[in-house]
Motif scaffolding. Structure first.
Motif, PDB file in Angstrom:
ATOM      1  N   GLN A  43      -5.465 -12.405 -34.794  1.00 46.96           N
ATOM      2  CA  GLN A  43      -5.698 -11.059 -34.260  1.00 46.96           C
ATOM      3  C   GLN A  43      -5.690 -10.028 -35.384  1.00 46.96           C
ATOM      4  N   SER A  44      -6.314  -8.879 -35.099  1.00 47.25           N
ATOM      5  CA  SER A  44      -6.313  -7.821 -36.108  1.00 47.25           C
ATOM      6  C   SER A  44      -5.888  -6.494 -35.492  1.00 47.25           C
ATOM      7  N   LEU A  45      -5.305  -5.658 -36.318  1.00 48.77           N
ATOM      8  CA  LEU A  45      -4.856  -4.336 -35.880  1.00 48.77           C
ATOM      9  C   LEU A  45      -5.228  -3.310 -36.936  1.00 48.77           C
ATOM     10  N   LEU A  46      -5.777  -2.192 -36.465  1.00 43.15           N
ATOM     11  CA  LEU A  46      -6.090  -1.077 -37.351  1.00 43.15           C
ATOM     12  C   LEU A  46      -5.004  -0.019 -37.185  1.00 43.15           C
ATOM     13  N   ILE A  47      -4.434   0.449 -38.304  1.00 45.81           N
ATOM     14  CA  ILE A  47      -3.449   1.534 -38.247  1.00 45.81           C
ATOM     15  C   ILE A  47      -4.081   2.738 -38.937  1.00 45.81           C
ATOM     16  N   THR A  48      -4.256   3.803 -38.181  1.00 47.94           N
ATOM     17  CA  THR A  48      -4.977   4.963 -38.702  1.00 47.94           C
ATOM     18  C   THR A  48      -4.023   6.143 -38.893  1.00 47.94           C
ATOM     19  N   GLY A  49      -4.510   7.133 -39.618  1.00 47.29           N
ATOM     20  CA  GLY A  49      -3.714   8.341 -39.817  1.00 47.29           C
ATOM     21  C   GLY A  49      -4.304   9.110 -40.972  1.00 47.29           C
ATOM     22  N   PRO A  50      -4.111  10.441 -40.978  1.00 45.38           N
ATOM     23  CA  PRO A  50      -4.651  11.236 -42.076  1.00 45.38           C
ATOM     24  C   PRO A  50      -3.912  10.952 -43.378  1.00 45.38           C
ATOM     25  N   VAL A 189     -17.919  -5.194 -44.444  1.00 43.49           N
ATOM     26  CA  VAL A 189     -16.587  -5.637 -44.882  1.00 43.49           C
ATOM     27  C   VAL A 189     -15.610  -5.643 -43.693  1.00 43.49           C
ATOM     28  N   GLY A 190     -15.672  -4.626 -42.837  1.00 45.28           N
ATOM     29  CA  GLY A 190     -14.812  -4.581 -41.649  1.00 45.28           C
ATOM     30  C   GLY A 190     -15.051  -5.786 -40.755  1.00 45.28           C
ATOM     31  N   LYS A 191     -16.318  -6.109 -40.503  1.00 48.74           N
ATOM     32  CA  LYS A 191     -16.641  -7.239 -39.631  1.00 48.74           C
ATOM     33  C   LYS A 191     -16.249  -8.573 -40.268  1.00 48.74           C
ATOM     34  N   LEU A 192     -16.470  -8.681 -41.590  1.00 53.71           N
ATOM     35  CA  LEU A 192     -16.072  -9.913 -42.284  1.00 53.71           C
ATOM     36  C   LEU A 192     -14.569 -10.138 -42.187  1.00 53.71           C
ATOM     37  N   LEU A 193     -13.809  -9.057 -42.348  1.00 52.09           N
ATOM     38  CA  LEU A 193     -12.351  -9.170 -42.261  1.00 52.09           C
ATOM     39  C   LEU A 193     -11.942  -9.706 -40.894  1.00 52.09           C
ATOM     40  N   ILE A 194     -12.548  -9.178 -39.845  1.00 56.32           N
ATOM     41  CA  ILE A 194     -12.188  -9.611 -38.496  1.00 56.32           C
ATOM     42  C   ILE A 194     -12.600 -11.072 -38.270  1.00 56.32           C
ATOM     43  N   LEU A 196     -12.999 -13.456 -40.552  1.00 58.20           N
ATOM     44  CA  LEU A 196     -12.153 -14.353 -41.345  1.00 58.20           C
ATOM     45  C   LEU A 196     -10.764 -14.489 -40.730  1.00 58.20           C
ATOM     46  N   THR A 197     -10.273 -13.385 -40.154  1.00 60.73           N
ATOM     47  CA  THR A 197      -8.968 -13.402 -39.511  1.00 60.73           C
ATOM     48  C   THR A 197      -8.939 -14.449 -38.399  1.00 60.73           C
ATOM     49  N   GLN A 198     -10.032 -14.495 -37.626  1.00 60.68           N
ATOM     50  CA  GLN A 198     -10.106 -15.486 -36.544  1.00 60.68           C
ATOM     51  C   GLN A 198     -10.294 -16.887 -37.113  1.00 60.68           C
ATOM     52  N   ASN A 199     -11.230 -17.024 -38.068  1.00 58.45           N
ATOM     53  CA  ASN A 199     -11.535 -18.362 -38.596  1.00 58.45           C
ATOM     54  C   ASN A 199     -10.353 -18.983 -39.338  1.00 58.45           C
ATOM     55  N   HIS A 200      -9.591 -18.146 -40.038  1.00 56.76           N
ATOM     56  CA  HIS A 200      -8.485 -18.673 -40.848  1.00 56.76           C
ATOM     57  C   HIS A 200      -7.146 -18.531 -40.137  1.00 56.76           C
ATOM     58  N   ASN A 201      -7.166 -18.012 -38.926  1.00 57.51           N
ATOM     59  CA  ASN A 201      -5.958 -17.908 -38.107  1.00 57.51           C
ATOM     60  C   ASN A 201      -4.820 -17.180 -38.826  1.00 57.51           C
ATOM     61  N   VAL A 202      -5.132 -16.029 -39.395  1.00 57.56           N
ATOM     62  CA  VAL A 202      -4.093 -15.175 -39.985  1.00 57.56           C
ATOM     63  C   VAL A 202      -3.984 -13.914 -39.122  1.00 57.56           C
ATOM     64  N   ALA A 203      -2.905 -13.178 -39.317  1.00 60.79           N
ATOM     65  CA  ALA A 203      -2.770 -11.874 -38.663  1.00 60.79           C
ATOM     66  C   ALA A 203      -3.204 -10.812 -39.677  1.00 60.79           C
ATOM     67  N   HIS A 209      -7.760   5.724 -43.344  1.00 61.04           N
ATOM     68  CA  HIS A 209      -8.170   6.976 -42.718  1.00 61.04           C
ATOM     69  C   HIS A 209      -9.671   6.918 -42.413  1.00 61.04           C
ATOM     70  N   ASP A 210     -10.280   5.739 -42.654  1.00 61.33           N
ATOM     71  CA  ASP A 210     -11.729   5.582 -42.509  1.00 61.33           C
ATOM     72  C   ASP A 210     -12.101   5.437 -41.028  1.00 61.33           C
ATOM     73  N   GLN A 211     -12.632   6.514 -40.484  1.00 62.11           N
ATOM     74  CA  GLN A 211     -12.958   6.544 -39.052  1.00 62.11           C
ATOM     75  C   GLN A 211     -14.039   5.524 -38.688  1.00 62.11           C
ATOM     76  N   ARG A 212     -14.819   5.099 -39.692  1.00 64.43           N
ATOM     77  CA  ARG A 212     -15.916   4.164 -39.399  1.00 64.43           C
ATOM     78  C   ARG A 212     -15.405   2.827 -38.886  1.00 64.43           C
ATOM     79  N   LEU A 213     -14.143   2.495 -39.179  1.00 65.20           N
ATOM     80  CA  LEU A 213     -13.627   1.194 -38.761  1.00 65.20           C
ATOM     81  C   LEU A 213     -13.167   1.177 -37.311  1.00 65.20           C
ATOM     82  N   LYS A 214     -13.006   2.362 -36.725  1.00 65.47           N
ATOM     83  CA  LYS A 214     -12.422   2.432 -35.376  1.00 65.47           C
ATOM     84  C   LYS A 214     -13.250   1.689 -34.336  1.00 65.47           C
ATOM     85  N   ASP A 215     -14.574   1.759 -34.493  1.00 66.18           N
ATOM     86  CA  ASP A 215     -15.437   1.099 -33.512  1.00 66.18           C
ATOM     87  C   ASP A 215     -15.483  -0.410 -33.704  1.00 66.18           C
ATOM     88  N   ILE A 216     -15.079  -0.869 -34.871  1.00 63.22           N
ATOM     89  CA  ILE A 216     -15.200  -2.300 -35.189  1.00 63.22           C
ATOM     90  C   ILE A 216     -13.949  -3.063 -34.749  1.00 63.22           C
TER      91      ILE A 216
END
Ligand code: ADP
Ligand code: MG
Length: 231
Positions: A43-50, A189-194, A196-203, A209-216
């Motif tokens: 699984q993946s988690l995005l932590i955002t903030g200014p 890069v955002g999609k690749l990270l997600i 790989l997280t599933q394929n390699h079974n890591v958390a 602060h990159d708003q572009r990742l929120k939708d991914i």
């Protein structure tokens, strides 16, 4: 039957990273209270903030670099601040992959050798086949023998992802992995990270602060209210 169900449930819901009631203060008094977070393997988690909201501080606490004043960080059920400093360093080398905005590659070494170097901290034998597989998955099959500084920014970021993933850690922590990338590279890069997280079974935990990742990312948490006057 009920017991078996509970055992199965336990195995499948074992958290790979869990932070609870974390409070931290810098010496100058700047204080933070962080939201509780749990991320399972795969699984993946995005932590955002200014800027200045405590994202890097939180990531450094999760990696075992900065000791919290209150609360707990568990990785694969291990409470990392119960470990001695040297045991924590060894645990980090083995179980935590880090991705930074600044990559700190060894300039004298090829891309492939920079990835193989990640094994040194684990004390395990480098697996060249796996390193080449991951680099190829990240679209870097023609760059094995290239020096990192001769690669584009997007390629360097993918190289640092390969380096973090290759030792099969429990957790990958990424600090602003896309902020220096253009829109197309940030998305890929955002999609690749997600993936790989599933394929390699890591958390995976990404702070940004990159708003572009929120939708991914499927799940996100805000640090907008983490800063406190005091703990
Ligand atoms: P972000 O990554 O969200 O931009 P940081 O975690 O880097 O935020 O910083 C959060 C706050 O903590 C900022 O106000 C920053 O000035 C302060 N801070 C960061 N590092 C230190 C430090 N080593 N000593 C004192 N204050 C720090
Ligand atoms: Mg930061």
């Amino acid at each position: 039957m009920g017991f078996c169900k509970r055992v199965i449930c336990f195995i499948f819901t074992a958290m790979s990273v869990k932070i609870t009631d974390l409070g931290f203060t810098y010496q100058d008094g700047e204080a933070f209270r962080f939201p509780n977070v749990e991320v399972e393997k795969g699984q993946s988690l995005l932590i955002t903030g200014p800027s200045g909201s405590g994202k890097s501080t939180l990531l450094h606490i999760m990696a075992g670099f900065l000791t919290p004043k209150e609360g707990d960080v568990r990785i694969d059920s291990q409470s990392i601040y119960q470990l001695s400093e040297s045991a924590r360093d060894a645990f980090r080398g083995e179980q935590i992959g880090m991705i930074f905005q600044q990559h700190h590659f060894v300039r004298a070494l090829s891309a492939l050798d920079n990835v193989l170097l990640a094994w040194i901290a684990t004390g395990r034998k480098p697996d060249e086949k796996m390193a080449k597989e991951i680099l190829s998955d990240l679209g870097l099959s023609s760059k094995f023998h290239e020096k990192p500084q001769n690669m584009s920014q997007g390629e360097q970021q993918r190289l640092s992802i390969a380096r973090a993933m290759v030792k099969k850690p429990a957790v990958v922590l990424a600090d602003e992995p896309t902020s220096s990338l253009d829109d197309a590279n940030a998305e890929s890069v955002g999609k690749l990270l997600i993936d790989l997280t599933q394929n390699h079974n890591v958390a995976l935990v990404v702070v940004t602060h990159d708003q572009r990742l929120k939708d991914i990312f499927p799940r996100s948490v805000s640090l907008a209210n983490a800063k406190m006057n005091s703990l």
